[in-house]
Design a protein around this motif. Sequence first.
Motif, PDB file in Angstrom:
ATOM      1  N   VAL A 173       0.831  -1.207   0.000  1.00  0.00           N
ATOM      2  CA  VAL A 173       0.000   0.000   0.000  1.00  0.00           C
ATOM      3  C   VAL A 173       0.863   1.253   0.000  1.00  0.00           C
ATOM      4  CG1 VAL A 173      -1.634   1.350   1.372  1.00  0.00           C
ATOM      5  CG2 VAL A 173      -1.983  -1.109   1.084  1.00  0.00           C
ATOM      6  N   ALA A 174       1.900   1.275   0.852  1.00  0.00           N
ATOM      7  CA  ALA A 174       2.802   2.433   0.893  1.00  0.00           C
ATOM      8  C   ALA A 174       3.487   2.636  -0.454  1.00  0.00           C
ATOM      9  CB  ALA A 174       3.848   2.235   1.992  1.00  0.00           C
ATOM     10  N   ALA A 175       3.876   1.542  -1.108  1.00  0.00           N
ATOM     11  CA  ALA A 175       4.533   1.658  -2.424  1.00  0.00           C
ATOM     12  C   ALA A 175       3.568   2.178  -3.478  1.00  0.00           C
ATOM     13  CB  ALA A 175       5.095   0.293  -2.831  1.00  0.00           C
ATOM     14  N   ILE A 176       2.314   1.689  -3.456  1.00  0.00           N
ATOM     15  CA  ILE A 176       1.318   2.127  -4.435  1.00  0.00           C
ATOM     16  C   ILE A 176       1.080   3.632  -4.332  1.00  0.00           C
ATOM     17  CG2 ILE A 176      -1.135   1.990  -5.031  1.00  0.00           C
ATOM     18  CD1 ILE A 176      -0.989  -0.998  -4.272  1.00  0.00           C
ATOM     19  N   TYR A 177       1.049   4.140  -3.110  1.00  0.00           N
ATOM     20  CA  TYR A 177       0.806   5.567  -2.902  1.00  0.00           C
ATOM     21  C   TYR A 177       2.088   6.403  -2.963  1.00  0.00           C
ATOM     22  CZ  TYR A 177      -3.912   4.367  -1.351  1.00  0.00           C
ATOM     23  OH  TYR A 177      -5.204   3.922  -1.284  1.00  0.00           O
ATOM     24  N   GLY A 178       3.207   5.750  -3.240  1.00  0.00           N
ATOM     25  CA  GLY A 178       4.469   6.478  -3.328  1.00  0.00           C
ATOM     26  C   GLY A 178       5.007   6.947  -1.999  1.00  0.00           C
ATOM     27  N   LYS A 179       4.646   6.260  -0.918  1.00  0.00           N
ATOM     28  CA  LYS A 179       5.072   6.664   0.421  1.00  0.00           C
ATOM     29  C   LYS A 179       6.175   5.779   0.985  1.00  0.00           C
ATOM     30  CE  LYS A 179       1.633   9.686   0.734  1.00  0.00           C
ATOM     31  NZ  LYS A 179       1.840  11.146   0.854  1.00  0.00           N
ATOM     32  N   LEU A 180       6.586   4.776   0.241  1.00  0.00           N
ATOM     33  CA  LEU A 180       7.567   3.819   0.752  1.00  0.00           C
ATOM     34  C   LEU A 180       8.964   4.420   0.735  1.00  0.00           C
ATOM     35  CD1 LEU A 180       7.781   0.871   1.756  1.00  0.00           C
ATOM     36  CD2 LEU A 180       8.307   0.210  -0.599  1.00  0.00           C
ATOM     37  N   SER A 181       9.670   4.301   1.865  1.00  0.00           N
ATOM     38  CA  SER A 181      11.040   4.807   1.958  1.00  0.00           C
ATOM     39  C   SER A 181      11.798   4.004   2.996  1.00  0.00           C
ATOM     40  CB  SER A 181      11.058   6.290   2.337  1.00  0.00           C
ATOM     41  OG  SER A 181      10.600   6.484   3.660  1.00  0.00           O
ATOM     42  N   VAL A 182      13.107   4.001   2.882  1.00  0.00           N
ATOM     43  CA  VAL A 182      13.936   3.287   3.851  1.00  0.00           C
ATOM     44  C   VAL A 182      13.766   3.887   5.237  1.00  0.00           C
ATOM     45  CG1 VAL A 182      16.305   2.698   4.487  1.00  0.00           C
ATOM     46  CG2 VAL A 182      15.600   2.593   2.089  1.00  0.00           C
ATOM     47  N   ARG A 183      13.712   5.208   5.321  1.00  0.00           N
ATOM     48  CA  ARG A 183      13.560   5.888   6.596  1.00  0.00           C
ATOM     49  C   ARG A 183      12.265   5.477   7.289  1.00  0.00           C
ATOM     50  NH1 ARG A 183      16.424   8.462  10.570  1.00  0.00           N
ATOM     51  NH2 ARG A 183      15.041   9.850  11.725  1.00  0.00           N
ATOM     52  N   MET A 184      11.180   5.419   6.517  1.00  0.00           N
ATOM     53  CA  MET A 184       9.886   5.048   7.082  1.00  0.00           C
ATOM     54  C   MET A 184       9.920   3.613   7.606  1.00  0.00           C
ATOM     55  SD  MET A 184       6.919   3.151   6.324  1.00  0.00           S
ATOM     56  CE  MET A 184       6.853   3.008   4.548  1.00  0.00           C
ATOM     57  N   ILE A 185      10.536   2.718   6.860  1.00  0.00           N
ATOM     58  CA  ILE A 185      10.619   1.322   7.278  1.00  0.00           C
ATOM     59  C   ILE A 185      11.439   1.186   8.561  1.00  0.00           C
ATOM     60  CG2 ILE A 185      11.499  -0.963   6.646  1.00  0.00           C
ATOM     61  CD1 ILE A 185      10.824  -0.303   3.752  1.00  0.00           C
ATOM     62  N   LEU A 186      12.566   1.893   8.620  1.00  0.00           N
ATOM     63  CA  LEU A 186      13.417   1.813   9.806  1.00  0.00           C
ATOM     64  C   LEU A 186      12.715   2.370  11.038  1.00  0.00           C
ATOM     65  CD1 LEU A 186      16.905   2.825   8.333  1.00  0.00           C
ATOM     66  CD2 LEU A 186      16.105   0.535   8.979  1.00  0.00           C
ATOM     67  N   ASP A 187      12.005   3.498  10.877  1.00  0.00           N
ATOM     68  CA  ASP A 187      11.268   4.067  12.006  1.00  0.00           C
ATOM     69  C   ASP A 187      10.162   3.116  12.473  1.00  0.00           C
ATOM     70  OD1 ASP A 187      12.827   6.318  11.988  1.00  0.00           O
ATOM     71  OD2 ASP A 187      11.407   7.548  10.850  1.00  0.00           O
ATOM     72  N   SER A 188       9.495   2.473  11.526  1.00  0.00           N
ATOM     73  CA  SER A 188       8.440   1.528  11.875  1.00  0.00           C
ATOM     74  C   SER A 188       9.010   0.324  12.618  1.00  0.00           C
ATOM     75  CB  SER A 188       7.708   1.062  10.608  1.00  0.00           C
ATOM     76  OG  SER A 188       7.107   2.146   9.937  1.00  0.00           O
ATOM     77  N   LEU A 189      10.144  -0.184  12.138  1.00  0.00           N
ATOM     78  CA  LEU A 189      10.786  -1.324  12.793  1.00  0.00           C
ATOM     79  C   LEU A 189      11.212  -0.966  14.215  1.00  0.00           C
ATOM     80  CD1 LEU A 189      12.975  -2.745   9.890  1.00  0.00           C
ATOM     81  CD2 LEU A 189      11.071  -3.913  11.013  1.00  0.00           C
ATOM     82  N   LYS A 190      11.755   0.244  14.387  1.00  0.00           N
ATOM     83  CA  LYS A 190      12.187   0.669  15.719  1.00  0.00           C
ATOM     84  C   LYS A 190      11.007   0.717  16.689  1.00  0.00           C
ATOM     85  CE  LYS A 190      14.416   4.476  18.202  1.00  0.00           C
ATOM     86  NZ  LYS A 190      15.039   5.829  18.080  1.00  0.00           N
ATOM     87  N   GLY A 191       9.913   1.328  16.248  1.00  0.00           N
ATOM     88  CA  GLY A 191       8.741   1.411  17.111  1.00  0.00           C
ATOM     89  C   GLY A 191       8.178   0.045  17.443  1.00  0.00           C
ATOM     90  N   ALA A 192       8.132  -0.849  16.440  1.00  0.00           N
ATOM     91  CA  ALA A 192       7.595  -2.196  16.667  1.00  0.00           C
ATOM     92  C   ALA A 192       8.489  -3.008  17.599  1.00  0.00           C
ATOM     93  CB  ALA A 192       7.426  -2.913  15.328  1.00  0.00           C
ATOM     94  N   ILE A 193       9.801  -2.861  17.462  1.00  0.00           N
ATOM     95  CA  ILE A 193      10.739  -3.610  18.310  1.00  0.00           C
ATOM     96  C   ILE A 193      10.602  -3.197  19.770  1.00  0.00           C
ATOM     97  CG2 ILE A 193      13.201  -3.909  18.849  1.00  0.00           C
ATOM     98  CD1 ILE A 193      13.701  -3.854  15.806  1.00  0.00           C
ATOM     99  N   LEU A 194      10.517  -1.892  20.011  1.00  0.00           N
ATOM    100  CA  LEU A 194      10.403  -1.415  21.392  1.00  0.00           C
ATOM    101  C   LEU A 194       9.121  -1.917  22.043  1.00  0.00           C
ATOM    102  CD1 LEU A 194      11.675   2.278  20.976  1.00  0.00           C
ATOM    103  CD2 LEU A 194      12.871   0.370  22.062  1.00  0.00           C
ATOM    104  N   MET A 195       7.998  -1.814  21.325  1.00  0.00           N
ATOM    105  CA  MET A 195       6.728  -2.264  21.878  1.00  0.00           C
ATOM    106  C   MET A 195       6.716  -3.778  22.056  1.00  0.00           C
ATOM    107  SD  MET A 195       3.656  -1.641  22.964  1.00  0.00           S
ATOM    108  CE  MET A 195       3.214   0.006  22.448  1.00  0.00           C
ATOM    109  N   SER A 196       7.245  -4.507  21.085  1.00  0.00           N
ATOM    110  CA  SER A 196       7.234  -5.974  21.152  1.00  0.00           C
ATOM    111  C   SER A 196       8.106  -6.486  22.292  1.00  0.00           C
ATOM    112  CB  SER A 196       7.718  -6.565  19.826  1.00  0.00           C
ATOM    113  OG  SER A 196       6.896  -6.153  18.752  1.00  0.00           O
ATOM    114  N   ALA A 197       9.255  -5.849  22.516  1.00  0.00           N
ATOM    115  CA  ALA A 197      10.127  -6.268  23.612  1.00  0.00           C
ATOM    116  C   ALA A 197       9.427  -6.101  24.955  1.00  0.00           C
ATOM    117  CB  ALA A 197      11.426  -5.465  23.584  1.00  0.00           C
ATOM    118  N   MET A 198       8.700  -4.989  25.110  1.00  0.00           N
ATOM    119  CA  MET A 198       7.971  -4.760  26.355  1.00  0.00           C
ATOM    120  C   MET A 198       6.905  -5.834  26.551  1.00  0.00           C
ATOM    121  SD  MET A 198       5.524  -1.590  27.461  1.00  0.00           S
ATOM    122  CE  MET A 198       4.236  -2.216  26.393  1.00  0.00           C
TER     123      MET A 198
END
Length: 429
Positions: free
Chosen positions: A255-280
């Motif tokens: 979906v992000a790619a279709i709308y032209g919103k996909l970027s390495v920065r966005m993926i890394l920020d998403s992974l960071k947020g998910a890792i912190l929440m998942s670890a907790m």
Amino acid sequence: MPIAIGFGALALLFIIGVPVFAAFFGFNIIAALGLMGPQGLSIFAASILDTSMTSELVTVPLFILLGELLFRSGCITILFDAVDDIVGRIRGRQYVIVVLISVLLGALSGSAVAVAAMLGKTVMSEAMERGGDKRLLAGLVLGGACLAPIIPPSFLIVLIGMLSGTSISALLAAGVLPGLVAGLLFFAYVQFLLWRDPSRDMTSSPDKLRGPMWKAVISLLPFSIVIFAVLGLILLGIATPNEAAACGVFGALAVAAIYGKLSVRMILDSLKGAILMSAMILLIMAASKVLTQLLAFSGLTRDLVAFLTALDMPTVMVLILLMIIPFVLCMFLDQIALLLILIPIYTPLLDTFGFDPLVFWTLFLLNLTLGAITPPFGYALFALGSASPREVSLRDIYGASWPFIGLILLTLVLVWAVPGLATWLPSQL
């Protein structure tokens, strides 16, 4: 006595602001030492290992990552515009947009706080500029935030399934119809208020130019990829919750790619947020394993079953009692904290009193969603307060929450009176 001391220490840790996982480990240490002495601490290592090896737990970080990707990519803005075009000029258009987008966001995210913050920053601000009633808008945002944990994907549903031993696929499906019913109640409430006081309608305000409806529908089609990847694959029996969650992550990337919103920065920020929440959450789950063992060792669960049985109350009164407890506690405690405290205690009671697990845990989840919007400590209240326009005070938000708390309670009653709302869709799996 050791358990009572432990619960007192747990309450004190929550009051002074200790993180949930740390507070529970502190409680478990006190209870283990009191019940079994120093040798009781040996159960911690086994519980942590057992939790980390649980395959179902993979679903949780995947659902969290799915929500992170959708919010951080900015795709939600496109969703707002498309729904705005589709709704058109019906009565209370901006109010209806909040309701519809709440239902859609509930299917794309599992975070009540994230939905409250997103709606507060966007739809609520725009509607207030057009003369919308700030209290009604705030209430709709809070009510919409309640739908996020109910409508799958929701990591709270996954946690309930894992802690109670109930089918996660069935629980995910069980939340769909109650979530839609709550959305319809919100819509009916708005229409009733506008019928009584038409001056609160904003359709007379100047509107932005809207495109053709067919374009709006087409712009929404990519979001169906995520919904089908998560819920559709489970309902069709094609994928397990783990597999569907992984497909949902790839769908969010698509979906992000279709709308032209996909970027390495966005993926890394998403992974960071998910890792912190998942670890907790992983640490919290490990603490829950220890808590379950301690409750069994102490005999507290057995004593509670004996106590409730001795009261000789009608089954419906027992159900009301079991629902009142989380409703009161969720005003003060975190949702995940309540899961850990109550599910190990409640699970043995289901067989004793003949409660259907799908209906009971759906009611329990609806109760938990109230915690996010119930004064004085609901997380969504503060998320909305920080994201909404300055003229909206916390007092306004508190006042706005009560009608929608009533509507969620009405949804609870409907699910209890019509169990098929929770059981019909899972029966089709």
